[in-house]
Design an enzyme around this catalytic site. Structure first.
Site, PDB file in Angstrom:
ATOM      1  N   CYS A 173      84.317  50.321 -17.800  1.00 19.15           N
ATOM      2  CA  CYS A 173      82.579  50.243 -17.744  1.00 19.15           C
ATOM      3  C   CYS A 173      82.182  50.216 -19.293  1.00 19.15           C
ATOM      4  CB  CYS A 173      82.181  51.051 -16.983  1.00 19.15           C
ATOM      5  SG  CYS A 173      82.642  51.886 -15.419  1.00 19.15           S
ATOM      6  N   GLN A 188      88.279  60.151 -10.349  1.00 16.69           N
ATOM      7  CA  GLN A 188      89.566  59.535 -10.049  1.00 16.69           C
ATOM      8  C   GLN A 188      90.468  61.056  -9.325  1.00 16.69           C
ATOM      9  OE1 GLN A 188      90.578  56.817 -11.771  1.00 16.69           O
ATOM     10  NE2 GLN A 188      88.901  56.176 -12.269  1.00 16.69           N
ATOM     11  N   ASN A 248      89.212  59.688 -16.579  1.00 12.68           N
ATOM     12  CA  ASN A 248      89.497  58.820 -16.807  1.00 12.68           C
ATOM     13  C   ASN A 248      90.532  58.061 -17.204  1.00 12.68           C
ATOM     14  OD1 ASN A 248      86.879  58.677 -17.210  1.00 12.68           O
ATOM     15  ND2 ASN A 248      86.567  56.303 -17.336  1.00 12.68           N
ATOM     16  N   HIS A 297      86.702  52.353  -4.544  1.00 17.48           N
ATOM     17  CA  HIS A 297      87.745  51.906  -5.020  1.00 17.48           C
ATOM     18  C   HIS A 297      89.218  52.640  -5.505  1.00 17.48           C
ATOM     19  CE1 HIS A 297      85.384  50.433  -9.176  1.00 17.48           C
ATOM     20  NE2 HIS A 297      84.624  51.582  -8.465  1.00 17.48           N
ATOM     21  N   GLY A 341      80.231  55.635  -7.345  1.00 19.45           N
ATOM     22  CA  GLY A 341      80.401  56.806  -8.065  1.00 19.45           C
ATOM     23  C   GLY A 341      79.558  57.033  -9.284  1.00 19.45           C
ATOM     24  N   THR A 342      78.728  56.256  -9.735  1.00 19.54           N
ATOM     25  CA  THR A 342      76.774  55.864 -10.515  1.00 19.54           C
ATOM     26  C   THR A 342      76.315  56.245 -10.203  1.00 19.54           C
ATOM     27  OG1 THR A 342      78.888  54.148 -11.970  1.00 19.54           O
ATOM     28  CG2 THR A 342      76.290  54.516 -12.308  1.00 19.54           C
ATOM     29  N   SER A 400      84.610  57.464  -5.003  1.00 16.79           N
ATOM     30  CA  SER A 400      84.131  55.890  -5.569  1.00 16.79           C
ATOM     31  C   SER A 400      85.393  55.704  -4.129  1.00 16.79           C
ATOM     32  CB  SER A 400      84.011  55.395  -6.668  1.00 16.79           C
ATOM     33  OG  SER A 400      83.699  54.868  -6.604  1.00 16.79           O
ATOM     34  N   THR A 455      69.402  49.661   4.841  1.00 13.78           N
ATOM     35  CA  THR A 455      70.442  49.728   6.003  1.00 13.78           C
ATOM     36  C   THR A 455      71.976  49.953   5.203  1.00 13.78           C
ATOM     37  OG1 THR A 455      69.233  48.020   7.054  1.00 13.78           O
ATOM     38  CG2 THR A 455      72.136  47.788   7.262  1.00 13.78           C
TER      39      THR A 455
HETATM   40  N1  PLP Z   1      83.592  58.608 -12.776  1.00 12.19           N
HETATM   41  C1  PLP Z   1      83.929  58.028 -13.255  1.00 12.19           C
HETATM   42  C2  PLP Z   1      85.522  59.490 -13.729  1.00 12.19           C
HETATM   43  C3  PLP Z   1      84.672  56.830 -12.923  1.00 12.19           C
HETATM   44  O1  PLP Z   1      86.377  56.642 -13.325  1.00 12.19           O
HETATM   45  C4  PLP Z   1      84.248  55.897 -12.782  1.00 12.19           C
HETATM   46  C5  PLP Z   1      84.928  54.422 -11.980  1.00 12.19           C
HETATM   47  O2  PLP Z   1      85.102  54.408 -13.498  1.00 12.19           O
HETATM   48  C6  PLP Z   1      83.239  55.937 -12.289  1.00 12.19           C
HETATM   49  C7  PLP Z   1      82.637  57.386 -12.701  1.00 12.19           C
HETATM   50  C8  PLP Z   1      81.991  55.039 -11.926  1.00 12.19           C
HETATM   51  O3  PLP Z   1      81.937  54.886 -10.414  1.00 12.19           O
HETATM   52  P1  PLP Z   1      81.512  52.770  -9.981  1.00 12.19           P
HETATM   53  O4  PLP Z   1      82.482  52.237 -10.467  1.00 12.19           O
HETATM   54  O5  PLP Z   1      82.469  53.664  -8.787  1.00 12.19           O
HETATM   55  O6  PLP Z   1      79.952  53.203 -10.177  1.00 12.19           O
END
Ligand code: PLP
Length: 421
Positions: free
Chosen positions: A365, A219, A191, A241, A107-108, A239, A277
């Site tokens: 994070c 989310q 989140n 996970h 997601g980042t 994302s 890849t």
């Molecule tokens: N955006 C939100 C709202 C999130 O909750 C998160 C992860 O906690 C991210 C972005 C980042 O996603 P990723 O862990 O896949 O980089």
């Protein structure tokens, strides 16, 4: 629907353990709740367990189907086909064309790419976001606003962290009058506190005022049915996970009307946009997990909402002075709790960890962030609180919620907690 309970452990030293209902708990002699042998995992907004079905779908690509999707021989071609099938699955789930889905590493990365593309390739000359975005948006917006000398504005929030749509409209109007073209980046579901965005409404405002609209849907994807064909949105991020898929894979949806430059150079993967890849098994796992989440949405969301409601009710009943951050009808997987500050509440996260209960103070994070969560700080009237975020999945049970609240009761009971004035 079958619910998987955390498996019970065969205790090697029974003299150190006590049984609570069906569950063995380690007796440490300092209270009735010691460390459980298996963790109670209530941090599903940080990450989720990979589902057995997603793992099963991935296994062939971790073993015999190892070909490089860019190779021309059959074991390469078959992995290429698998990726394109996965793209179709993801596109179908989001109501868009497969060509608008790009697989990324997380997601980042997707958030970074959307924001950079908007300012570098799409002529955005200002950024509007909110103070409670994930740092993957906030820090990226700050970085590019500095690098490109763009004004960066924060939209106002109400006390539950829901954006003030009138303020957003006013900002868009002012910027249009000043000849600016804004990028609006606002998350679908927060989140930390679970506040939700009316993505249709923001899309309409962006259309009206000529803005580019990105929504961090990390989310929300797989937690709500999202039909992007009904929304005016240029980019969304997701994302794997966060919904029982694997780590290390995300998507960026790019509205097909946009022309943007490649995100990563050096190869023709992802239609020349993102070289490198492909993470084949990750992509397969992402698609499978999303497909399952959408199939199970009605039952799973009802079940998880029930767990959240149970936790909320039990806390209100048993923990004096408890409050909640975010709206009551917010994201059903997240409950952000504001415990009255006391001598014990300061060490609550550590005590819960020692008792085998996994929760967090905010986003995973930023768990080392000095001064606490930027999201909680952005809310009014949160002084005197210790915030704990509980986040749930279909693998949690009512027994886990009851156990956790009992544990909190034992730690925070007034005689033990020494509530501060
Ligand atoms: N955006 C939100 C709202 C999130 O909750 C998160 C992860 O906690 C991210 C972005 C980042 O996603 P990723 O862990 O896949 O980089």
């Amino acid at each position: 629907m079958v619910r998987r309970k955390l498996s019970l452990f065969i205790v090697e030293k029974p003299e150190n353990f006590r049984k609570k209902g069906d569950v063995w708990i380690e007796w440490k002699g300092k209270g009735s709740f010691g460390a459980m042998k298996h963790p109670i995992y209530l941090d599903n907004a940080a990450t989720t367990a990979l589902s057995p079905e997603a793992l099963q779908a991935m296994m062939p690509y971790l073993t015999e189907s190892f070909g490089n999707p860019s190779s021309i021989y059959s074991i390469g071609r078959s992995t290429r086909v698998a990726i394109e099938m996965a793209r179709k699955t993801v596109a179908r789930a989001l109501g868009v064309k497969p060509m608008s889905i790009f697989f990324t590493s997380c997601g980042t990365e997707s958030n970074n790419t959307a924001i950079l593309s908007a300012v570098r390739d799409l002529g955005c000359t200002s950024i509007i976001t909110s103070p409670i975005e994930h740092h993957a948006v906030l820090h990226t917006a700050e970085h590019y606003s500095r690098q490109y000398s763009l004004p960066l504005e924060m939209v106002a929030l109400d006390e539950d962290g829901v954006i003030d749509y009138a303020d957003l409209e006013q900002k868009l109007k002012q910027q249009q009058e000043s000849g600016l073209k804004p990028l609006v980046s606002l998350m679908y579901a927060n989140n930390e506190i679970g506040s939700l965005l009316d993505i249709q409404r923001v899309g309409q405002l962006c259309r009206m005022y000529g803005a580019i609209f990105h929504s961090d849907c990390v989310q929300a994807v797989a937690h709500y049915p999202i039909n992007l064909s009904e929304s005016f949105v240029h980019f969304i991020s997701a994302s794997g996970h966060k919904f029982h898929g694997p780590k290390g894979v995300g998507i960026l949806y790019v509205n097909p009307s946009l022309e943007i430059a490649p995100f990563i150079h050096g190869g023709s993967q992802e239609r020349n946009m993102r070289a490198g890849t492909e993470n084949v098994y990750g992509i397969i796992g992402f698609a499978k997990a999303l497909e399952l989440a959408m199939e199970g949405y009605a039952a799973d969301s009802r079940y998880i909402s029930g767990l959240r409601g149970l936790m909320r009710d039990l806390l209100v009943r048993h923990v004096p002075g408890v409050r909640f951050n975010g709206p009551a009808e917010g994201l059903y997987t997240v409950l952000s709790v504001c415990f009255p500050r006391s001598s014990r509440s300061e060490s609550l996260l550590t005590e819960m960890d020692q008792a085998g209960i996994c929760v967090s103070g905010g986003s995973a994070c930023t768990s080392g962030e000095a001064g606490g969560s930027h999201v909680i700080r952005a809310l009014a009237n949160r002084d005197g609180c210790t915030t704990v975020r509980f986040s749930f999945s279909k693998y949690n049970t009512a027994e886990e919620i009851e156990y956790t609240v009992n544990f909190l009761r034992s730690v925070l009971s007034p005689e033990k907690a020494g509530v501060e004035a």
